[in-house]
Structure formats: C-alpha cells, structure tokens
Design a protein around this motif. Structure first.
Motif, short mmCIF file in Angstrom:
data_model
loop_
_atom_site.label_atom_id
_atom_site.label_comp_id
_atom_site.label_asym_id
_atom_site.label_seq_id
_atom_site.Cartn_x
_atom_site.Cartn_y
_atom_site.Cartn_z
N CYS A 249 0.82 -1.23 0.00
CA CYS A 249 0.00 0.00 0.00
C CYS A 249 0.85 1.27 0.00
O CYS A 249 0.31 2.37 0.22
N PHE A 250 2.15 1.13 -0.22
CA PHE A 250 3.01 2.31 -0.11
C PHE A 250 3.91 2.43 -1.34
O PHE A 250 5.10 2.67 -1.25
N CYS A 258 -3.80 0.15 -2.68
CA CYS A 258 -2.93 -1.00 -2.43
C CYS A 258 -2.92 -1.85 -3.70
O CYS A 258 -3.94 -1.97 -4.37
N ILE A 259 -1.78 -2.46 -3.99
CA ILE A 259 -1.68 -3.20 -5.25
C ILE A 259 -1.62 -4.72 -5.04
O ILE A 259 -1.47 -5.47 -6.00
N GLY A 260 -1.74 -5.18 -3.79
CA GLY A 260 -1.75 -6.60 -3.52
C GLY A 260 -2.73 -6.94 -2.41
O GLY A 260 -3.20 -6.06 -1.69
N GLY A 261 -3.03 -8.22 -2.27
CA GLY A 261 -3.81 -8.72 -1.14
C GLY A 261 -2.87 -9.51 -0.25
O GLY A 261 -2.09 -10.34 -0.75
N PRO A 333 9.07 -5.48 3.99
CA PRO A 333 8.31 -5.59 5.24
C PRO A 333 6.82 -5.44 4.99
O PRO A 333 6.13 -4.66 5.64
N GLN A 334 6.31 -6.22 4.01
CA GLN A 334 4.92 -6.03 3.61
C GLN A 334 3.94 -6.48 4.69
O GLN A 334 2.78 -6.11 4.68
#
Length: 473
Positions: A249-250, A258-261, A333-334
C-alpha cells in the motif's frame, strides 16, 4: 473379456518390481532385458497406462470486485495465473473471470499494466481474460465452476471455457474479492455461501474432481464454508467476523491504493520460492498464517489434503523446480502495518495516513470529508432499516443492533432474504466504488436483526431504507 486397461496392466505386473526404494517407477527401469521389438511396445503401453491413471490439473481464478479501488483483486489473480501457467497448467485448463477494468483504467499511471508488488513487474500481460465486463455475474461463476457449458452459453450468448474436469482430476480455485458474512461481491448481486457450497457438493456428487482445493481471500471469508464434501480443502484469508487486508500500500508510483492482497501475495510468492514437488499445503498454510498478521486464516474440510505437495494441484512435476522466472520476488516488510490496509476501508485508511504526514494539505482533507459524507449515507441506510423494524424499540437495543459486528448468522433464511433485498433494491450503493467495502462491512446489521426477527420484517426495512437513499438507485 478383459478391458484394454486390464490387458495393459497385466503386462506391466509381469515386469520386475523395483519400487522398494520409494521412487516413482521409470519406464527404463522396469523394461526387462529382451529384444528391441519387445521393449518398444511395453514402453508405449506404460505411457498409455500412466496417462490414463494420472488425471489433470484444473484451475479457476475469479473476482467480482471492480473499479480502480479494487486494483489489488485483479493484480492478485493475474499474478496467480502466471505462477500456475509456469508450473505447467495449460491455458485451456485455467479459467480467469474478472471485470477487467483496471489495467486500462484512466487512473492507471501505467496503462495496460498491473503490478502486484513493489518490483513493479507487469502481471497483466499474457493473462487470458475468459469472462469480462457484464459477463461477470454470480450465476456465470457458479456455472463455470460446475462445468455447466449450457448455462454459460445461455447466460452470455456464446460458448465459453469451463472447469471441464473429471473424476481423476485435481481442481484449484483462488478468489480475491470483497466479502461480508456469508456472501461474496459480484457485479450483479451478492453471492451466497449456500450457493457456493451447493456448487462444490454438485461437483463432488457428479464426480467432477478427485480432489479440490479452494483459496478464498475476502473479509469475513471464514463464514463462507460449511459441511464441505470429502476431498475438498479450503483456506480462507480471514475469520468469520474479521477483515482481510490488502498490502503493498506504499508504492510511490501508484498512490492512494494498495496493489496486492496480503493473503494472495502470501501464497503466490511462497509458491514461487519453494520446490513445488516437495512443499506441502500444510507448510504453505503455516507460511501464510505467519505472513497474514492482521486477519485470522481458517482451514475447512478435508485435512488429509494438507500433506499433498503443491505440484499435485499447481502444475507439472517436470516444470516445478523453479517457476519464478516471471519476476524476482521482493523481500519487503509487507507484513508491517504501514504496508497494509483493510479491504473494507482501504481508501479511508490510506487517506488518514497521508494526512498524518501532510496535515496542512487541503486537497487531502477535502477528499477525506467527501468520503466521510458517503459513509454517513451508509450509516443512515442501516439506521433507517432498523428503525422501520423497531419503530417502538428501545434506543439501547437499536444501538446494539447497529454496532455489534461479531454475531454469527443464526437465521440463514432471513439473512439470505435480506441480502437478496439489498441486491435488488440497493445494488447502486453495494457497487459504489468509494464505499462498497464499508457498506458490506455493515451487513452485520442485517445479521443482528435476523437473529431476532423474521425475514419479511427485515426485507421491509431494507426496501424502506432503499427508497429513502438516492445512491441505492
């Protein structure tokens, strides 16, 4: 008279048995030392028997979410496609269902591309789009899953790819979507847990698979599975009353979303780092649980499938050693809170973070004010529905119904009727790109009323609230 298979097997059983070391039988190990004329037919027979017995792998990837704010649901499944394709499942046995309105969205700073992590490697290119746009409906998804070609053609006016699996095949299903207690979001309506479970039971009773594994990412996804048939294992991103989280999300290049789940990227990236021939679904479930630190993944169904290696569902053993030539996965550090946001309130969460860093930014504060006004429309909708049911109720009881969000569904019939009323009379707000997640998160209000009242009363409340809410239309 012996069948063709029995004849072939009888020939094979006369060959020396060299399985004592636990290795797979190789044709060149079992062929006896005889003439070339004898070797070649037996080699061909063994290949034939192996191909008959093995079965095939099938995969279905779907989401009902659409609009820019749901970028991650599309990029998750595109990335998943590449992993499965590279592991050896051919395109004719992978079905992708998504609205497909993100890659070429006017808000996309990288037209025609989708990223699923901070490496910004395009996952959209090459992904087959089997069903898109208005073709994507709840009934279409269920028909494709069940392998119902006739219904698919009737729904969209053309023939389409389905999960055309058989009794020896393994099926893998992955979903990334918005959800609420007992429902998944589709563009036309909300899909019930009852429908999804019925489809899985249909597949089981009609011998549509040997085994089936289902990965489900959505908020409250732990409420979607009940009494799964034998040989079906499901893993959900969240519990029955908890949010799922988006991640990555960054990204400074794609701001505000955000580009992922978190759950999807956990299993996808893990699959790219391990040896699919030996790494098991139990090991992957453990890896996912460690990675998904903001929700509560749950396991349902046949636990014996946990000890199967990933390759049994993801592809071909000959291609499984190193599948991740597609992208060099990041080690970021997702899992930390700064990189995640709830599916239900992603935009609000990210806006507040931006304002904390830029408290004097008037434009950001204006966006926040507009979003909060839209959320107040949602709050008013549910308040109107409750007030209609409890015209003379105590304020304490009404407050409890409007605020408690962890009651399990007790009256499924009432709740399903209320959800259908929402889809019919307020789908405009359900599908609203700015607040659909928040709207779904508050379906717990209908759970609470149904646990105390009957279906007609709740349906009446929904209809009254819809008529008084312009965004429902």
């Amino acid at each position: 008279m012996q069948t063709e298979i029995e004849v072939l097997l009888s020939l094979v059983t006369r060959l020396p048995d060299r399985r004592s070391q636990g290795r797979a039988i190789r044709s060149w190990e079992v062929v006896p030392d005889t003439t070339l004329n004898m070797k070649l037919p037996i080699l061909l027979l063994l290949c034939f028997v192996s191909s008959v017995a093995a079965g095939k792998n099938w995969a279905m990837l779907f989401t009902g979410a659409h609009d820019w704010e749901n970028y991650s649901t599309h990029s998750n499944l595109c990335h998943a496609y590449h992993v499965l394709h590279k592991a050896g499942i051919p395109d004719e046995r992978i079905v992708v269902v998504m609205y497909n309105d993100i890659a070429d969205n006017p808000l996309n700073p990288f037209p025609g591309k989708l990223f699923n992590n901070y490496n910004n490697t395009d996952v959209y290119r090459g992904t087959p789009m089997d069903y898109t746009g208005k073709e994507v409906t709840a009934d279409l998804v269920l028909a494709v899953l069940k392998g119902d070609k006739a219904t698919v053609k009737n729904l969209i006016g053309r023939e389409g790819k389905v999960v055309d699996s058989g009794p020896k095949d393994n099926v893998f299903v992955a979903v990334s979507d918005h959800g609420a207690p007992g429902v998944l979001l589709m563009p036309d309506r909300l899909m019930h847990a009852k429908e999804l479970n019925a489809a899985l039971r249909y597949m089981h009773s009609n011998k549509k698979f040997a085994n089936l594994i289902f990965y489900l990412e959505s908020c409250e996804s732990g409420s979607m599975f009940k009494n799964l048939p034998k040989n079906v294992y499901a893993l959900t991103a969240a519990g029955k009353d908890t949010d799922a989280y988006m991640n990555y999300c960054f990204d400074p290049k794609i701001k505000g979303i955000c580009i992922g789940g978190q759950f999807s990227t956990a299993w996808i990236e893990n699959s790219g780092r391990v040896d699919l021939n030996t790494f098991t679904f139990r090991q992957q479930a453990t890896a996912i649980e460690k990675h998904v630190n903001r929700s509560h993944p749950l396991i349902f169904g046949d636990h014996s499938l946990l000890d199967r290696p990933l390759i049994d569902f993801f592809g071909s053993r000959s291609r499984a050693k190193r599948i991740l030539t597609f992208t060099d996965l990041p080690h970021t550090p997702q899992g930390s809170n700064a990189h995640t946001a709830p599916f239900h309130s992603m935009e609000l969460t990210l806006l507040k973070r931006q304002i904390e860093k830029n408290p004097s930014d008037i434009e950001l504060r204006l966006k926040l004010s507009q979003l909060q006004k839209l959320r107040s429309v949602v709050d008013r909708f549910y308040a109107l529905a409750v007030r209609h049911v409890y015209m003379f109720g105590s304020s304490t009881n009404i407050h409890k119904i409007l605020t408690v969000n962890n009651e399990p569904i007790g009256n499924w019939d009432c709740y399903e009727a209320a959800v259908n009323a929402v889809s019919a009379s307020c789908n405009g707000l359900v599908q609203h790109r700015k607040v659909q997640g928040y709207f779904l998160s508050r379906l717990s209000v209908l759970v609470n009323i149904c646990n105390r009242e009957t279906g007609p009363d709740v349906v009446g409340g929904v209809r009254v609230a819809s008529k008084a809410t312009a965004l429902c239309r």
